[in-house]
Design a protein around this motif. Structure first.
Motif, PDB file in Angstrom:
ATOM      1  N   UNK C   7       0.832  -1.199   0.000  1.00 13.75           N
ATOM      2  CA  UNK C   7       0.000   0.000   0.000  1.00 13.75           C
ATOM      3  C   UNK C   7       0.868   1.252   0.000  1.00 13.75           C
ATOM      4  N   UNK C   8       1.891   1.219   0.862  1.00 16.41           N
ATOM      5  CA  UNK C   8       2.826   2.359   0.939  1.00 16.41           C
ATOM      6  C   UNK C   8       3.486   2.622  -0.409  1.00 16.41           C
ATOM      7  N   UNK C   9       3.965   1.522  -1.000  1.00 15.57           N
ATOM      8  CA  UNK C   9       4.654   1.645  -2.281  1.00 15.57           C
ATOM      9  C   UNK C   9       3.725   2.218  -3.338  1.00 15.57           C
ATOM     10  N   UNK C  10       2.506   1.706  -3.366  1.00 19.98           N
ATOM     11  CA  UNK C  10       1.554   2.178  -4.362  1.00 19.98           C
ATOM     12  C   UNK C  10       1.272   3.656  -4.167  1.00 19.98           C
ATOM     13  N   UNK C  11       1.171   4.030  -2.905  1.00 23.40           N
ATOM     14  CA  UNK C  11       0.886   5.437  -2.618  1.00 23.40           C
ATOM     15  C   UNK C  11       2.025   6.323  -3.123  1.00 23.40           C
ATOM     16  N   UNK C  12       3.255   5.852  -2.877  1.00 19.61           N
ATOM     17  CA  UNK C  12       4.395   6.650  -3.323  1.00 19.61           C
ATOM     18  C   UNK C  12       4.440   6.736  -4.843  1.00 19.61           C
ATOM     19  N   UNK C  17       3.639   9.720  -9.875  1.00 18.59           N
ATOM     20  CA  UNK C  17       2.874   9.903 -11.107  1.00 18.59           C
ATOM     21  C   UNK C  17       2.257  11.292 -11.141  1.00 18.59           C
ATOM     22  N   UNK C  18       1.671  11.699 -10.002  1.00 20.14           N
ATOM     23  CA  UNK C  18       1.051  13.028  -9.943  1.00 20.14           C
ATOM     24  C   UNK C  18       2.094  14.117 -10.192  1.00 20.14           C
ATOM     25  N   UNK C  19       3.273  13.911  -9.598  1.00 19.19           N
ATOM     26  CA  UNK C  19       4.346  14.890  -9.778  1.00 19.19           C
ATOM     27  C   UNK C  19       4.713  15.016 -11.251  1.00 19.19           C
ATOM     28  N   UNK C  20       4.832  13.881 -11.928  1.00 17.92           N
ATOM     29  CA  UNK C  20       5.212  13.946 -13.340  1.00 17.92           C
ATOM     30  C   UNK C  20       4.099  14.531 -14.195  1.00 17.92           C
ATOM     31  N   UNK C  21       2.855  14.290 -13.796  1.00 11.80           N
ATOM     32  CA  UNK C  21       1.750  14.916 -14.529  1.00 11.80           C
ATOM     33  C   UNK C  21       1.861  16.430 -14.426  1.00 11.80           C
ATOM     34  N   UNK C  55       4.107   3.416 -13.245  1.00 10.72           N
ATOM     35  CA  UNK C  55       4.744   2.133 -13.508  1.00 10.72           C
ATOM     36  C   UNK C  55       6.246   2.171 -13.235  1.00 10.72           C
ATOM     37  N   UNK C  56       6.912   3.188 -13.831  1.00  9.12           N
ATOM     38  CA  UNK C  56       8.368   3.217 -13.734  1.00  9.12           C
ATOM     39  C   UNK C  56       8.847   3.543 -12.320  1.00  9.12           C
ATOM     40  N   UNK C  57       8.094   4.343 -11.608  1.00  6.69           N
ATOM     41  CA  UNK C  57       8.528   4.647 -10.246  1.00  6.69           C
ATOM     42  C   UNK C  57       8.433   3.388  -9.390  1.00  6.69           C
ATOM     43  N   UNK C  58       7.382   2.605  -9.631  1.00  7.78           N
ATOM     44  CA  UNK C  58       7.233   1.346  -8.900  1.00  7.78           C
ATOM     45  C   UNK C  58       8.374   0.408  -9.235  1.00  7.78           C
TER      46      UNK C  58
END
Lengths: 259, 300, 404
Positions: C7-12, C17-21, C55-58
């Motif tokens: 969950x933590x990882x997904x949140x990060x 993703x939001x940052x890159x958007x 995807x890539x951050x994960x």
């Protein structure tokens, strides 16, 4: 007959108006072990740097006699590598090895100024070059054995323990076949046993006929090893003499203990 | 004389722009000893962002003044964000790597960002909207310098003032100076070094963005490749002044700008860039650590 | 517990993703057409960026986590060991590679052969720069200048005096070496990054002069109709010439490997490495800094000059656009990526960096973007280069003191 190997007169160095060495006169005799001592910041290492051409003195003269009755050579204004070639080699206070090279290679670098192979020699690897290369390896190894590092031959210099690194610096300097060896705090950071070993080594080297000038804070080492001692403070020579004389010199005591 | 004054002011303007970019180089270098090759690209992104925002706003009929302010703010914000991101992705993982690796990573970032803008926008030169109006009181001096020169010089002065204030008096400024002196020591006294480095990138990028917007408005056209030459020139200026030194960067930039301006004016405009690099080579030969750089006294 | 981690990882990842958007919003989403006076809002791109960022951050953090435990950044010898097994296998491998190299043009098309020739040219360029950067530790960002000097030497001598390839080959190399010394002299006192920027400036100066001094170099339009290398006076057909140059380059690569290999473990090579490791100690140990640096510059430049001549002969047309900073950057990347100072590393680096973009041509205009990303990724995950250069081990066989 001339028994002097190094004669320094009126040597001064200034950095941005501050005199780091002030009119220093000194002479070192052939085959003696002499020491330069003095409080931290007195200008001892600066003195070595001048002798080896890393700093340019602002005044004075440095004369080097490469043997009894030999013509004097002025070291002033010479490049560091020329001075080494003339026969003055040194070690550094804060160890400056080539950490990415092996122990043996470090010593082999010391042989650089005593060998000649050119690019063409390296490419064609002719008989003379091969012989010279073998000579470099053999001599370097012998020196390593002598300082007790034969077990580390192919180890990277950067991975050696501290005491071994100090010895390696000495080995590297010896490889250049100096007449005068400058040791900048050879026992710094060593435990009593290691210091004893280093003292023994220095004594042996001197017995071979090398002249040694060293900077050291360990008074036991200095007093028992050296024939003559020069004391400098604030870039000036405040005393010189045998260990006994220095021990009882009031100026020296004042410099060390503060007035 | 007339021509001389004209060249003088155009050189000053050039120098001012270089200074805005060079500061980013010098600040980053001062703190982590890295040549941030992607910095020129950040400047280019600043120019593009301001172009996009200004165009959109002017199409929607916003007044000029508001357009300029919003476009400028957007350029600073986004360039800062790019600077931050570049540092996080390409440099921070390499903090303890061999010295040349971050440099290669930076070159890679630079290629990446150029092509990203090229793909996302266009490879053509695009004409930049006229953001700086002709100032009425400038008519009398129009022969010597244009309104945009005046705006550039004043903006640069104000920005420099703000930067000086930040570095001298704010907490983050003090932390930056401390980190530049000795990052290990700074860490030991409780400074979050990573945050300071990020802040340095953000501030440097923001300055470059202002430079990008000003130069684009001045020259009137941009493309994805403008960052390269501007970056190299600004870096040259920073080295000229003594890299790591903030006043040095400004001085180096002015010297470079003036030299270029006079050399192109009096000698030949074909060799504009040759003059810049020759000057650099000459100064470094005679003053190996730049004009205001600290003389590197080798500790032996 | 793992669910909580996930969950933590997904949140990060979501935050990234939001940052890159946010980051890519103006450039990716908005496109203004000032002629038509319309704004295109490309919302689709925003979706792509968001998904890719997530995807890539994960993925990136997953890889980093697998990489981190056990070892920090630093000396990675594991790979080099894996690549140099015992000498016997290594010999067999080298022979196999050689056979493959010789048979290559027979197996593949002449288009592939041309690409391979280019890769071989970069191997030699990399080996040359490796002398300067990898061994002597002098950061040279203007290496392409010497390449240009070689190429223009041949082009001009051929154009004006009709001198042939084989005559100019050594001359081109020597002229480049001379330029190397010419650059070397003024920069002797400079260190590190100052050296880097001056060499960069030098490279740019050479290119700009070639571009602007029309009477001398024919300016941006370049010089065409340069002769291909002659084969004992025979005129070769295009296909034969491609083959011929391929084998020529293969020979050059072998010669270069031989020479650099020999230099590396010679008295001079040791002096270079000592210079890189500690300049002051190097001087104090009796090494002439000036001479050592200048030979490094000259020898490095020599190879660039030679390859410049080959380049001019291969393409029969050159102009200043072939000698930009990007070229220097690519050659430097080859050296650093391969692992500074390692010959095998340079070869590997050259193949990766030259062949990859060629085969990435399928990606069309995304090619250079991919190249940039690749450089960053390779450095982040392998900062010390692919192959860590090992030092030679000496085995003392004979006791040097037989009497005792």
């Amino acid at each position: 007959m001339n028994t002097t190997i190094l004669k320094i007169s009126g040597l001064s160095v200034s950095f941005g108006g501050i005199l780091a060495l002030d009119n220093l006169d000194l002479d070192i005799k052939q085959k003696e072990i002499a020491a330069v001592i003095g409080p931290n910041g007195a200008g001892k290492t600066t003195f070595f740097n001048c002798l080896t051409g890393l700093y340019a003195p602002s005044a004075g003269e440095i004369l080097f006699y490469p043997g009894r009755d030999a013509e004097a050579v002025s070291l002033k204004g010479m490049k560091p590598h020329q001075i080494t070639e003339k026969g003055v080699a040194r070690t550094f206070q804060n160890i400056r090895l080539f950490p990415g090279m092996t122990t043996l290679e470090n010593v082999m670098i010391g042989r650089h100024c005593r060998s000649r192979a050119s690019i063409l020699g390296a490419l064609f690897r002719n008989a003379a070059t091969r012989r010279e290369e073998q000579e470099i390896i053999d001599t370097s190894y012998t020196i390593l054995e002598r300082v007790g590092l034969a077990g580390y031959v192919n180890e990277l210099a950067g991975n050696l323990p501290y005491g071994a690194q100090r010895r390696l610096e000495m080995a590297r300097a010896l490889a250049a076949e100096p007449l005068l060896l400058l040791l900048d705090e050879p026992a710094a950071g060593m435990n009593p046993q290691e210091t004893l070993n280093i003292m023994e080594l220095i004594g042996e080297i001197a017995a071979d006929g090398l002249t040694i000038l060293l900077i050291e804070h360990d008074m036991k080492l200095v007093m028992s090893l050296c024939q003559r001692i020069f004391v400098i403070d604030y870039g000036r020579k405040i005393a010189q003499g045998s260990p006994g004389e220095i021990r009882s010199n009031p100026d020296v005591i004042k410099a060390y203990l503060g007035a | 004389m007339h021509y001389f004054i004209e060249l003088f002011f155009s050189g000053l303007t050039r120098g001012a722009i270089y200074a805005l970019i060079a500061l980013g180089y010098t600040m980053v270098y001062g703190i982590i000893g890295l040549i941030n090759f992607a910095h020129g690209e950040i400047y280019m992104i600043g120019a593009f962002t301001s172009y996009i925002v200004a165009s959109v706003l002017s199409l929607y009929g916003y007044p000029l003044f508001a357009t300029v302010i919003i476009a400028g703010a957007a350029a600073v914000v986004w360039s800062g964000a790019y600077g931050y991101t570049v540092e996080r992705l390409a440099y921070r993982p390499l903090r303890r790597a061999p010295r040349l690796s971050p440099l290669i990573s930076a070159i890679g970032m630079s290629i990446l960002l150029q092509n990203y803008v090229f793909l996302a926008q266009t490879s053509d030169f695009i004409s930049f909207p006229k953001l700086i109006p002709d100032l009425p009181f400038m008519d009398r001096y129009a022969d010597y310098l244009g309104s945009s020169d005046v705006v550039i010089l004043f903006t640069t002065l104000i920005v420099m003032g703000i930067l000086t204030f930040i570095i001298r008096y704010t907490r983050i400024g003090k932390a930056m100076r401390a980190t530049a002196q000795d990052s290990t020591m700074a860490m030991l006294v409780g400074i979050n070094v990573n945050r300071v480095i990020s802040a340095t990138f953000v501030i440097g990028s923001g300055l470059a963005a202002i430079g990008g917007m000003l130069i684009a408005a001045h020259i009137g056209q941009i493309n994805y490749y403008i960052g390269f030459l501007a970056g190299i020139k600004a870096f040259t200026a920073a080295v000229l002044g003594g890299i790591g030194s903030i006043p040095g960067a400004v001085l180096g930039s002015l010297v470079l700008g003036l030299t270029e301006s006079f050399a192109t004016g009096y000698v030949s405009s074909d060799y504009e860039d040759v003059f810049a690099f020759t000057l650099l080579v000459l100064i470094l030969i005679f003053r190996p650590s730049g004009l205001l750089g600290k003389k590197e006294s080798q500790k032996v | 517990m793992p669910a909580c981690r996930l969950y933590q990882e997904l949140k990060r990842s979501l935050l990234v993703a939001l940052w890159f958007i946010f980051l890519t919003f103006p450039l990716m989403v908005v496109k203004v057409d000032l002629v038509e006076r319309v704004v295109h809002w490309r919302w689709k791109n925003m979706l792509f960026v968001g998904l890719a960022g997530f995807f890539f951050s994960f993925l990136g953090r997953w890889i980093m986590q697998r990489k981190n435990p056990g070892k920090a950044l630093g000396k990675g010898t594991a790979w080099s060991l894996r690549f140099c097994p015992d000498p016997k296998i290594r010999k067999i491998l080298i022979v196999l590679l050689l056979c493959l190299a010789v048979a290559f043009p027979q197996i593949f098309s002449s288009y592939q052969t041309t690409i391979m020739t280019t890769a071989l040219m970069y191997v030699v360029l990399g080996l040359g720069l490796n002398i300067v950067v990898g061994m002597a530790g002098l950061l040279d960002l203007g290496y392409v200048a010497f390449y240009a000097v070689g190429a223009y030497s041949y082009a001009l001598l051929n154009y004006h005096f009709h001198w042939g390839f084989w005559t100019v080959l050594p001359i081109g190399g020597l002229i480049a070496a001379l330029f190397g010394v010419l650059l070397g002299f003024p920069v002797l006192r400079l260190r590190g990054d100052y050296l880097a920027i001056v060499t960069l400036g030098f490279g740019e100066i050479i290119r700009l002069i070639l571009e602007n001094w029309g009477e001398f170099s024919q300016g941006p339009s370049g010089i065409s109709n340069i002769s291909r290398p002659g084969f004992f006076g025979l005129e070769l057909s295009l296909d034969a010439a491609i083959l011929y140059i391929y084998y020529l380059m293969l020979a050059f690569v072998l010669v270069a490997i031989f020479i650099v290999g020999r230099l590396q473990h010679s008295r001079l090579g040791r002096a270079w490495i000592a210079l890189r490791e500690d300049e002051i100690a190097c001087e104090a140990m009796g090494i002439d800094k000036t001479k050592t640096k200048l030979t490094a510059f000259a020898l490095g430049a020599f190879w660039a000059g030679i390859i410049g001549v080959v380049f001019a002969a291969k393409t029969t047309f050159i102009n200043p656009a072939s000698f930009t900073f990007l070229e220097s950057a690519i050659i430097l990347s080859i050296v650093v990526l391969g692992g500074m100072g390692s010959i095998f590393g340079v070869i590997l680096g050259a193949f990766i960096l030259i062949l990859l973009p060629e085969y990435l041509r399928a990606l069309a205009q995304y090619r250079m973007l991919a190249f940039g990303i690749l450089l960053v990724l390779l450095m982040v995950f392998r900062p010390q280069g692919l192959i860590a250069p090992g030092r030679r081990a000496y085995f003392i066989t004979k006791k040097p003191d037989p009497e005792t």
